[in-house]
Design a protein around this motif. Structure first.
Motif, PDB file in Angstrom:
ATOM      1  N   VAL A 118       0.864  -1.177   0.000  1.00 46.17           N
ATOM      2  CA  VAL A 118       0.000   0.000   0.000  1.00 46.17           C
ATOM      3  C   VAL A 118       0.902   1.228   0.000  1.00 46.17           C
ATOM      4  O   VAL A 118       1.785   1.368   0.844  1.00 46.17           O
ATOM      5  N   LEU A 119       0.698   2.097  -0.972  1.00 44.32           N
ATOM      6  CA  LEU A 119       1.498   3.316  -1.061  1.00 44.32           C
ATOM      7  C   LEU A 119       0.916   4.391  -0.194  1.00 44.32           C
ATOM      8  O   LEU A 119      -0.306   4.440   0.034  1.00 44.32           O
ATOM      9  N   PRO A 120       1.743   5.299   0.299  1.00 40.54           N
ATOM     10  CA  PRO A 120       1.216   6.403   1.121  1.00 40.54           C
ATOM     11  C   PRO A 120       0.264   7.254   0.287  1.00 40.54           C
ATOM     12  O   PRO A 120       0.474   7.480  -0.889  1.00 40.54           O
ATOM     13  N   GLN A 121      -0.787   7.697   0.930  1.00 37.48           N
ATOM     14  CA  GLN A 121      -1.806   8.504   0.256  1.00 37.48           C
ATOM     15  C   GLN A 121      -1.526   9.980   0.445  1.00 37.48           C
ATOM     16  O   GLN A 121      -1.071  10.408   1.501  1.00 37.48           O
ATOM     17  N   VAL A 122      -1.801  10.751  -0.591  1.00 38.14           N
ATOM     18  CA  VAL A 122      -1.684  12.202  -0.501  1.00 38.14           C
ATOM     19  C   VAL A 122      -2.985  12.714   0.110  1.00 38.14           C
ATOM     20  O   VAL A 122      -4.070  12.365  -0.354  1.00 38.14           O
ATOM     21  N   PRO A 123      -2.882  13.529   1.146  1.00 39.31           N
ATOM     22  CA  PRO A 123      -4.116  14.027   1.770  1.00 39.31           C
ATOM     23  C   PRO A 123      -4.934  14.876   0.789  1.00 39.31           C
ATOM     24  O   PRO A 123      -4.385  15.636   0.012  1.00 39.31           O
ATOM     25  N   VAL A 124      -6.230  14.699   0.853  1.00 41.51           N
ATOM     26  CA  VAL A 124      -7.142  15.472  -0.006  1.00 41.51           C
ATOM     27  C   VAL A 124      -7.714  16.600   0.831  1.00 41.51           C
ATOM     28  O   VAL A 124      -8.168  16.404   1.957  1.00 41.51           O
ATOM     29  N   ARG A 125      -7.714  17.828   0.311  1.00 37.49           N
ATOM     30  CA  ARG A 125      -8.261  18.961   1.062  1.00 37.49           C
ATOM     31  C   ARG A 125      -9.724  19.077   0.876  1.00 37.49           C
ATOM     32  O   ARG A 125     -10.354  18.857  -0.052  1.00 37.49           O
TER      33      ARG A 125
END
Length: 125
Positions: A118-125
């Motif tokens: 599982v790759l790190p997720q970019v936070p969604v604003r």
């Protein structure tokens, strides 16, 4: 390869779909399914040895010319797989990698890529 009437086969090469659409060229029409496999293999080997780096068959075939491709890649194909001497050594030394499943040539040859990390997720604003 396209099956046609009377148990015959047509072998087309150099076609493409997508961004560059191109109708394939007829390489040969044959009666024997074994010759279909032989011709396809011979064309692919000849293409590998003569194409430019990353050149697709849809660009390679018109650049070389279908007549030249037919003469060069399958001239003596009608006799047998051994009759094509430029690649007899390659044919004789070929080993199917899938038959090595019980004893792979390298430890990771048949290693599964699952489960995926599982790759790190970019936070969604």
């Amino acid at each position: 390869m396209v099956a046609i009437d009377g148990g015959r086969w047509e072998i087309y090469i150099g076609g493409a779909a997508g961004a560059h659409i191109r109708k394939g060229d007829l390489l040969a029409t044959v009666d024997d399914p074994d010759i279909v496999v032989t011709l396809a293999g011979r064309f692919m080997q000849w293409y590998r040895e003569n194409a430019k780096w990353l050149e697709r068959t849809y660009a390679f075939v018109p650049r070389m010319g279908i007549d030249y491709v037919v003469r060069s890649s399958c001239r003596t194909a009608w006799a047998s797989a051994r009759s094509w001497t430029p690649h007899a050594a390659s044919i004789d030394n070929y080993q199917d990698p899938w038959l090595e499943g019980a004893a792979p040539a390298t430890p990771g040859q048949f290693r599964t890529s699952l489960p995926l990390e599982v790759l790190p997720q970019v936070p969604v604003r």
